[in-house]
Design an enzyme around this catalytic site. Structure first.
Site, PDB file in Angstrom:
ATOM      1  N   ASN A   9      73.802  56.672  36.095  1.00 23.76           N
ATOM      2  CA  ASN A   9      74.375  57.077  37.376  1.00 23.76           C
ATOM      3  C   ASN A   9      74.070  55.946  38.355  1.00 23.76           C
ATOM      4  O   ASN A   9      72.939  55.806  38.797  1.00 23.76           O
ATOM      5  CB  ASN A   9      73.737  58.399  37.845  1.00 23.76           C
ATOM      6  N   LYS A  11      75.015  55.618  41.323  1.00 24.56           N
ATOM      7  CA  LYS A  11      74.949  56.031  42.735  1.00 24.56           C
ATOM      8  C   LYS A  11      75.820  55.068  43.564  1.00 24.56           C
ATOM      9  O   LYS A  11      76.850  54.623  43.070  1.00 24.56           O
ATOM     10  CB  LYS A  11      73.498  56.093  43.202  1.00 24.56           C
ATOM     11  N   HIS A  96      74.804  66.789  41.984  1.00 24.67           N
ATOM     12  CA  HIS A  96      73.599  65.955  42.014  1.00 24.67           C
ATOM     13  C   HIS A  96      72.765  66.343  43.246  1.00 24.67           C
ATOM     14  O   HIS A  96      73.314  66.679  44.291  1.00 24.67           O
ATOM     15  CB  HIS A  96      73.987  64.474  42.078  1.00 24.67           C
ATOM     16  N   GLU A  98      71.287  64.641  45.367  1.00 23.82           N
ATOM     17  CA  GLU A  98      71.591  63.865  46.581  1.00 23.82           C
ATOM     18  C   GLU A  98      72.811  64.435  47.295  1.00 23.82           C
ATOM     19  O   GLU A  98      72.888  64.419  48.520  1.00 23.82           O
ATOM     20  CB  GLU A  98      71.778  62.380  46.214  1.00 23.82           C
ATOM     21  N   GLU A 165      67.202  67.551  36.408  1.00 23.29           N
ATOM     22  CA  GLU A 165      66.657  66.453  37.211  1.00 23.29           C
ATOM     23  C   GLU A 165      65.699  67.017  38.258  1.00 23.29           C
ATOM     24  O   GLU A 165      66.138  67.414  39.354  1.00 23.29           O
ATOM     25  CB  GLU A 165      67.787  65.703  37.924  1.00 23.29           C
ATOM     26  N   GLY A 171      63.857  58.652  41.483  1.00 24.56           N
ATOM     27  CA  GLY A 171      63.639  57.440  42.277  1.00 24.56           C
ATOM     28  C   GLY A 171      62.202  57.244  42.714  1.00 24.56           C
ATOM     29  O   GLY A 171      61.921  56.411  43.568  1.00 24.56           O
ATOM     30  N   SER A 204      63.486  59.057  36.975  1.00 26.21           N
ATOM     31  CA  SER A 204      62.610  57.926  36.625  1.00 26.21           C
ATOM     32  C   SER A 204      62.575  57.642  35.122  1.00 26.21           C
ATOM     33  O   SER A 204      61.527  57.310  34.574  1.00 26.21           O
ATOM     34  CB  SER A 204      61.194  58.140  37.175  1.00 26.21           C
TER      35      SER A 204
HETATM   36  P1  13P Z   1      66.264  57.547  38.900  1.00 26.12           P
HETATM   37  O1  13P Z   1      66.460  57.271  37.441  1.00 26.12           O
HETATM   38  O2  13P Z   1      66.436  56.355  39.773  1.00 26.12           O
HETATM   39  O3  13P Z   1      64.983  58.292  39.155  1.00 26.12           O
HETATM   40  O4  13P Z   1      67.456  58.543  39.337  1.00 26.12           O
HETATM   41  C1  13P Z   1      67.714  59.670  38.572  1.00 26.12           C
HETATM   42  C2  13P Z   1      69.001  60.253  38.997  1.00 26.12           C
HETATM   43  O5  13P Z   1      69.152  60.731  40.096  1.00 26.12           O
HETATM   44  C3  13P Z   1      70.121  60.187  38.039  1.00 26.12           C
HETATM   45  O6  13P Z   1      71.173  60.987  38.450  1.00 26.12           O
END
Ligand code: 13P
Length: 241
Positions: A9, A11, A96, A98, A165, A171, A204
């Protein structure tokens, strides 16, 4: 049989030229990747067309990161599922954390997006997961079950991927212990009517923890954020052993 899906992903990262540069380094690393896994890149809308053309017929699939629930209409700034299908997109990340946190996504809008995605012949990747506060107060299970119950109303579980997740692991470098991720994913599976749904872990995921994560019996793949931006790093994840 549960399919294994390793998805990046991106982003809001990578312009078209940066995406093409990534591909140059990434594709050559996949020559010996076992056939038992699907490799997906969920990229910004602006990268979909060019990547889809570059990857047509190959083993890397393309995904989007959101979609509107109407097929067309007066919705300025939105993108519909038929628009994605025409580009050769196969997957769409939905709900997601976010989007839930910053863009007002709710379980109800998640549900609408899931159904529209499936109707257009695409496979949704539904994201669920708890905050740190919910985990600390013992609400992990009830929160995730509620997200599933509301999100999956009238959703076809034959064409679905779920990503667990935990928000506190996204992150942060603070990966959920693989045994704990396995436990929660097992609980999610118990709530589904189709036990063969692919359930990924995300949060992560890195080249140095992917082997341990994928060794867990309930975990069918990974949804990878930061580490999917680096071609060699993401290739190591795709080539987990
Ligand atoms: P990270 O791998 O950067 O922690 O992000 C995970 C994520 O949000 C994947 O959709």
């Amino acid at each position: 049989m549960r399919k294994i899906v390793i998805a990046g992903n991106w982003k809001m990262y990578k312009t078209q030229s940066e995406a093409l540069e990534f591909l140059q380094g990434f594709k050559s690393e996949l020559e010996d990747t076992p056939d038992d896994r699907e490799i997906v890149l969920c990229v910004p809308f602006t990268d979909l067309d060019i990547l889809s053309k570059m990857l047509h017929g190959g083993r890397i699939q393309i995904g989007a990161q959101n979609v509107h629930w109407e097929a067309a209409g007066a919705y300025t700034g939105e993108i519909s599922a038929p628009m994605l299908t025409e580009l050769g997109v196969r997957f769409v990340v939905i709900g997601h954390s976010e989007r839930r946190q910053y863009f007002g996504e709710t379980d109800q809008t998640v549900n609408l997006r899931l159904k529209a995605t499936q109707k257009a012949g695409l496979t949704p990747i539904l994201c669920v997961g708890e905050t740190k506060q919910q985990r600390d107060s013992g609400e992990t299970e009830s929160h995730i079950f509620s997200q599933l119950e509301k999100g999956l109303v009238d959703v076809d579980q034959q064409n679905l991927v779920i990503a667990y997740e935990p928000i506190w692991a996204i992150g942060t470098g603070d990966t959920c212990a693989s045994i704990e991720a396995n436990r929660v994913i097992g609980l999610i599976r118990n709530k589904l009517s189709n036990p063969h749904v692919t359930i990924q872990y995300g949060g992560s995921v890195k080249p140095d923890n992917i082997d341990e994560i994928m060794a867990q019996p309930e975990i069918d793949g990974a949804l990878v954020g930061g580490a999917s931006l680096d071609p060699q790093g993401f290739a190591r994840i795709a080539n987990y052993r």
